[in-house]
Design a protein around this motif. Structure first.
Motif, PDB file in Angstrom:
ATOM      1  N   ALA A   1       4.588   1.868  13.512  1.00  0.00           N
ATOM      2  CA  ALA A   1       4.761   0.637  13.074  1.00  0.00           C
ATOM      3  C   ALA A   1       4.056   0.320  11.744  1.00  0.00           C
ATOM      4  CB  ALA A   1       4.887  -0.628  13.876  1.00  0.00           C
ATOM      5  N   LEU A   2       2.617   0.674  12.014  1.00  0.00           N
ATOM      6  CA  LEU A   2       1.838   0.690  10.660  1.00  0.00           C
ATOM      7  C   LEU A   2       2.081   1.640   9.691  1.00  0.00           C
ATOM      8  CD1 LEU A   2      -1.734  -0.142  12.310  1.00  0.00           C
ATOM      9  CD2 LEU A   2       0.116  -1.691  11.667  1.00  0.00           C
ATOM     10  N   ALA A   3       2.616   2.700  10.061  1.00  0.00           N
ATOM     11  CA  ALA A   3       2.919   3.936   9.073  1.00  0.00           C
ATOM     12  C   ALA A   3       4.293   3.383   8.207  1.00  0.00           C
ATOM     13  CB  ALA A   3       3.074   5.034   9.924  1.00  0.00           C
TER      14      ALA A   3
ATOM     15  N   LEU B   1       0.910  -0.996  -0.140  1.00  0.00           N
ATOM     16  CA  LEU B   1      -0.030  -0.115  -0.111  1.00  0.00           C
ATOM     17  C   LEU B   1       0.742   1.398  -0.050  1.00  0.00           C
ATOM     18  CD1 LEU B   1      -2.814  -0.801   2.694  1.00  0.00           C
ATOM     19  CD2 LEU B   1      -3.101  -0.967   0.230  1.00  0.00           C
ATOM     20  N   SER B   2       0.409   2.403  -0.517  1.00  0.00           N
ATOM     21  CA  SER B   2       1.143   3.525  -0.356  1.00  0.00           C
ATOM     22  C   SER B   2       1.127   3.999   0.979  1.00  0.00           C
ATOM     23  CB  SER B   2       0.390   4.635  -1.326  1.00  0.00           C
ATOM     24  OG  SER B   2      -0.801   5.055  -0.766  1.00  0.00           O
ATOM     25  N   GLY B   3       2.010   5.040   1.366  1.00  0.00           N
ATOM     26  CA  GLY B   3       1.988   5.490   2.444  1.00  0.00           C
ATOM     27  C   GLY B   3       0.586   6.335   2.807  1.00  0.00           C
TER      28      GLY B   3
ATOM     29  N   TYR C   1       1.453  10.295  13.148  1.00  0.00           N
ATOM     30  CA  TYR C   1       2.136   9.044  12.045  1.00  0.00           C
ATOM     31  C   TYR C   1       1.217   8.936  10.838  1.00  0.00           C
ATOM     32  CZ  TYR C   1       5.918   8.377  15.179  1.00  0.00           C
ATOM     33  OH  TYR C   1       6.905   8.429  15.834  1.00  0.00           O
ATOM     34  N   ALA C   2      -0.130   9.429  10.651  1.00  0.00           N
ATOM     35  CA  ALA C   2      -0.699   9.417   9.587  1.00  0.00           C
ATOM     36  C   ALA C   2      -0.048  10.245   8.808  1.00  0.00           C
ATOM     37  CB  ALA C   2      -2.269   9.777   9.526  1.00  0.00           C
ATOM     38  N   ASP C   3       0.396  11.393   9.114  1.00  0.00           N
ATOM     39  CA  ASP C   3       1.147  12.458   8.276  1.00  0.00           C
ATOM     40  C   ASP C   3       2.671  11.962   7.721  1.00  0.00           C
ATOM     41  OD1 ASP C   3      -0.963  14.397   8.178  1.00  0.00           O
ATOM     42  OD2 ASP C   3      -0.127  15.532   9.944  1.00  0.00           O
ATOM     43  N   GLN C   4       3.020  11.135   8.846  1.00  0.00           N
ATOM     44  CA  GLN C   4       4.568  10.758   8.374  1.00  0.00           C
ATOM     45  C   GLN C   4       4.390   9.625   7.493  1.00  0.00           C
ATOM     46  OE1 GLN C   4       7.832  11.198  10.053  1.00  0.00           O
ATOM     47  NE2 GLN C   4       6.632  13.348  10.059  1.00  0.00           N
ATOM     48  N   ALA C   5       3.223   8.913   7.614  1.00  0.00           N
ATOM     49  CA  ALA C   5       3.095   7.673   6.327  1.00  0.00           C
ATOM     50  C   ALA C   5       2.946   8.456   4.844  1.00  0.00           C
ATOM     51  CB  ALA C   5       1.833   6.994   6.685  1.00  0.00           C
ATOM     52  N   ARG C   6       2.141   9.512   4.884  1.00  0.00           N
ATOM     53  CA  ARG C   6       1.696  10.202   3.679  1.00  0.00           C
ATOM     54  C   ARG C   6       3.209  10.735   3.108  1.00  0.00           C
ATOM     55  NH1 ARG C   6      -3.615  10.622   5.967  1.00  0.00           N
ATOM     56  NH2 ARG C   6      -2.541  12.440   7.164  1.00  0.00           N
ATOM     57  N   ALA C   7       3.984  11.485   4.151  1.00  0.00           N
ATOM     58  CA  ALA C   7       5.380  12.060   3.692  1.00  0.00           C
ATOM     59  C   ALA C   7       6.346  10.878   3.171  1.00  0.00           C
ATOM     60  CB  ALA C   7       5.871  12.856   4.960  1.00  0.00           C
ATOM     61  N   LEU C   8       6.260   9.696   3.657  1.00  0.00           N
ATOM     62  CA  LEU C   8       7.230   8.611   3.288  1.00  0.00           C
ATOM     63  C   LEU C   8       7.199   8.159   1.865  1.00  0.00           C
ATOM     64  CD1 LEU C   8       9.137   6.451   4.371  1.00  0.00           C
ATOM     65  CD2 LEU C   8       7.158   4.713   4.927  1.00  0.00           C
ATOM     66  N   ASP C   9       5.907   8.491   1.322  1.00  0.00           N
ATOM     67  CA  ASP C   9       5.872   8.427  -0.311  1.00  0.00           C
ATOM     68  C   ASP C   9       6.958   9.000  -1.033  1.00  0.00           C
ATOM     69  OD1 ASP C   9       3.925   6.433  -0.129  1.00  0.00           O
ATOM     70  OD2 ASP C   9       2.203   7.660  -0.224  1.00  0.00           O
ATOM     71  N   ALA C  10       6.943  10.375  -0.606  1.00  0.00           N
ATOM     72  CA  ALA C  10       8.048  11.342  -1.419  1.00  0.00           C
ATOM     73  C   ALA C  10       9.346  11.119  -0.968  1.00  0.00           C
ATOM     74  CB  ALA C  10       7.548  12.708  -0.676  1.00  0.00           C
ATOM     75  N   ARG C  11       9.646  10.469   0.043  1.00  0.00           N
ATOM     76  CA  ARG C  11      11.120  10.062   0.400  1.00  0.00           C
ATOM     77  C   ARG C  11      11.598   8.689  -0.384  1.00  0.00           C
ATOM     78  NH1 ARG C  11      10.675   8.972   6.660  1.00  0.00           N
ATOM     79  NH2 ARG C  11      13.029   8.405   6.385  1.00  0.00           N
ATOM     80  N   GLN C  12      10.886   8.031  -0.932  1.00  0.00           N
ATOM     81  CA  GLN C  12      10.965   6.648  -1.620  1.00  0.00           C
ATOM     82  C   GLN C  12      11.793   7.199  -2.939  1.00  0.00           C
ATOM     83  OE1 GLN C  12      11.005   4.156  -0.019  1.00  0.00           O
ATOM     84  NE2 GLN C  12       9.229   3.890   1.045  1.00  0.00           N
ATOM     85  N   GLY C  13      13.183   6.543  -3.208  1.00  0.00           N
ATOM     86  CA  GLY C  13      13.709   6.883  -4.379  1.00  0.00           C
ATOM     87  C   GLY C  13      14.481   8.008  -4.392  1.00  0.00           C
ATOM     88  N   GLN C  14      14.724   8.777  -3.378  1.00  0.00           N
ATOM     89  CA  GLN C  14      15.286   9.975  -3.496  1.00  0.00           C
ATOM     90  C   GLN C  14      16.786   9.777  -3.977  1.00  0.00           C
ATOM     91  OE1 GLN C  14      14.566  13.479  -3.011  1.00  0.00           O
ATOM     92  NE2 GLN C  14      12.898  12.447  -3.224  1.00  0.00           N
ATOM     93  N   PRO C  15      17.216  10.403  -4.947  1.00  0.00           N
ATOM     94  CA  PRO C  15      18.869  10.357  -5.347  1.00  0.00           C
ATOM     95  C   PRO C  15      19.944  10.518  -4.345  1.00  0.00           C
ATOM     96  CG  PRO C  15      17.842  12.278  -6.280  1.00  0.00           C
ATOM     97  CD  PRO C  15      16.627  11.696  -5.623  1.00  0.00           C
TER      98      PRO C  15
END
Length: 481
Positions: A167-169, A61-63, A113-127
């Motif tokens: 943990a769930l985030a 699932l997405s963040g 942590y709901a906000d942190q989960a959403r922000a995690l999407d943007a962190r994925q694959g950062q150069p």
């Protein structure tokens, strides 16, 4: 009387295989209000297997999607707020305002942590910046996997939020073991999981004690990480069990936190902050500022101010709005604190206030709020975590001695500095070896700030971005551009 004889496993209520039963008490009325299963290792096997099956889909699932479930937890807790406050008072012994603070803290944690989960999407694959021509690297954050979460009895719904929400985030699936002493408020988490249609197996809640659930969970080879909050004795056993298989571990353990009152402090204001740091939740707080280090020039004034405030505390029914302090959570905990009071008697400590200065309620696991002054640094009461409404004080000749006394401890969870000069208080705070330093305030724990300690106070951090990182593994993918 309730009988908690079912676990929440794989999205269903499942009968426990345990054959032992544990009493659940109202610490004010000293009455049995429920029985809870002690659990069985086979229950752990079932829950861990369910969490393992659920992991791939939950991780995929997405963040943003996981964040929506965490917001749903917060919404459901908000709807249940008043009922859960009263349930916590009844099962834990907290007075109404304290239980209300707890519920609001838990709700804020799920929101954060709901906000942190959403922000995690943007962190994925950062150069990642490299100095190698023609090569690129990108950073990803994967969930740690199946996590075992073990929480204590002194802050039901709060410490579980500190573990479960990040943990769930992060994309982990969880097996949660709440304390068998206060299982009633935590039961709501499984009810909420069913209500919001959380995918089966993402959250599994197991009732039980250390023998039936705790030890099998920490030793389970299919658990990737264990997060434990509790005593040093049990925490060290958790770490030994997790070492088999080199599994990750986070530990939030004991404290013996100091409160420093510097020579430019306002004694009356200092007394208010000192009271909040030690007598909240009847002193049953790992961060309780149980060592008072006061400048010698202010000592008599501060002790007098504390004595008057202690005398004004109303001990009574946690559900009575007039009550300032409730009973200890269990007869066992009261006995443990009474053992320290017996040591104080043997050591001849000077009591500014103790049981001789008030009449206790006729029912309930109460102890008198106690204050000793001029306590030797060799005293067990100065050095060991008491986990009750007991404050030990010493005078310091100057700031340097106050800092030295504060840092002379096996623990380093928290500290408070009180000064008429905020810049001075912050400067002194930088010299203290502890994870959270408050200055000129009560013990504020926003979900955005980290929680954890130095030395024997634990390993790792909860809350803030560090709490999320505790459930993530860092992955780099490297190759030609």
């Amino acid at each position: 009387m309730q009988r908690l004889d079912h676990h929440y496993i794989d999205g269903r209520w499942v009968a426990s295989r345990g054959t032992r039963w544990l009493p659940v008490s109202d610490p004010y009325r000293e009455q049995l209000i429920a029985e809870v299963t002690a659990g069985d290792p086979a229950d752990v096997d079932d829950a861990v297997a369910a969490a393992r099956r659920a992991l791939p889909a939950w991780q995929a699932l997405s963040g943003a999607e996981r964040g929506a479930y965490l917001d749903a937890f917060a919404d459901a807790l908000t709807r249940r707020r008043e009922a859960l406050i009263r349930l916590s008072c009844t099962n834990n012994g907290k007075v109404l305002p304290e239980a209300g603070i707890d519920l609001d803290d838990a709700i804020a944690c799920y929101r954060y942590y709901a906000d942190q989960a959403r922000a995690l999407d943007a962190r994925q694959g950062q150069p990642v910046a490299l100095e190698m021509e023609g090569i690129e690297a990108r950073c990803y954050h994967d969930p740690a996997g199946v996590v075992g979460l073990i929480t204590p009895w002194n802050f039901p719904l709060v410490t579980s939020a500190w573990k479960l929400a990040p943990a769930l985030a992060a994309g982990c699936t969880a097996v949660l073991k709440p304390s068998e002493v206060t299982p009633l408020p935590e039961q709501a988490l499984a009810e909420i999981a069913a209500e919001i249609d959380l995918p089966a197996g993402v959250l599994n809640l197991l009732h039980g004690d250390g023998e039936g659930i705790g030890a099998p969970l920490t030793a389970h080879r299919d658990v990737d990480k264990v997060s434990f909050t509790g005593s040093n004795r049990v925490g060290e056993a958790v770490m030994r069990a997790a070492s088999e298989g080199s599994r990750g571990v986070s530990l939030e353990l004991g404290g013996k936190s100091p409160v420093l009152v510097l020579d430019d402090a306002d004694p009356e204001q200092a007394a208010d902050w000192i009271m909040a740091g030690i007598y909240f939740n009847a002193g049953q707080i790992c961060s309780a500022t149980s060592r008072l280090i006061v400048d010698a020039s202010l000592a008599d004034t501060v002790y007098a101010a504390l004595a008057s405030r202690i005398d004004a505390l109303h001990l009574g029914d946690p559900l009575d709005e007039r009550s300032d302090m409730g009973p200890l959570t269990s007869a066992r905990q009261r006995e443990a604190v009474q053992a320290y009071l017996a040591v104080a008697e043997q050591e001849g400590l000077t009591a500014v206030r103790d049981a001789r200065h008030r009449t206790l309620p006729e029912q309930g696991y109460f102890l008198a709020p106690t204050l000793y002054r001029d306590v030797p640094t060799t005293s067990r009461l100065w050095r060991e975590e008491i986990f009750g409404p007991v404050l030990c004080g010493r005078s310091a000749a100057n700031e340097a001695e106050a800092v030295e006394l504060a840092n002379d401890s096996d623990f380093g969870l928290a500290a408070t500095v009180i000064s008429g000069d905020s810049d001075r208080a912050k400067r002194v705070g930088r010299q203290l070896r502890a994870g959270s330093i408050w200055y000129n305030s009560e013990q504020l724990v926003p979900p955005q700030t980290g929680w954890g300690g130095f030395k024997r106070s634990g390993i790792g951090r909860e809350l803030g971005p560090w709490g999320l990182s505790a459930y993530l593994e860092v992955k780099h993918i490297i190759g030609p551009q």
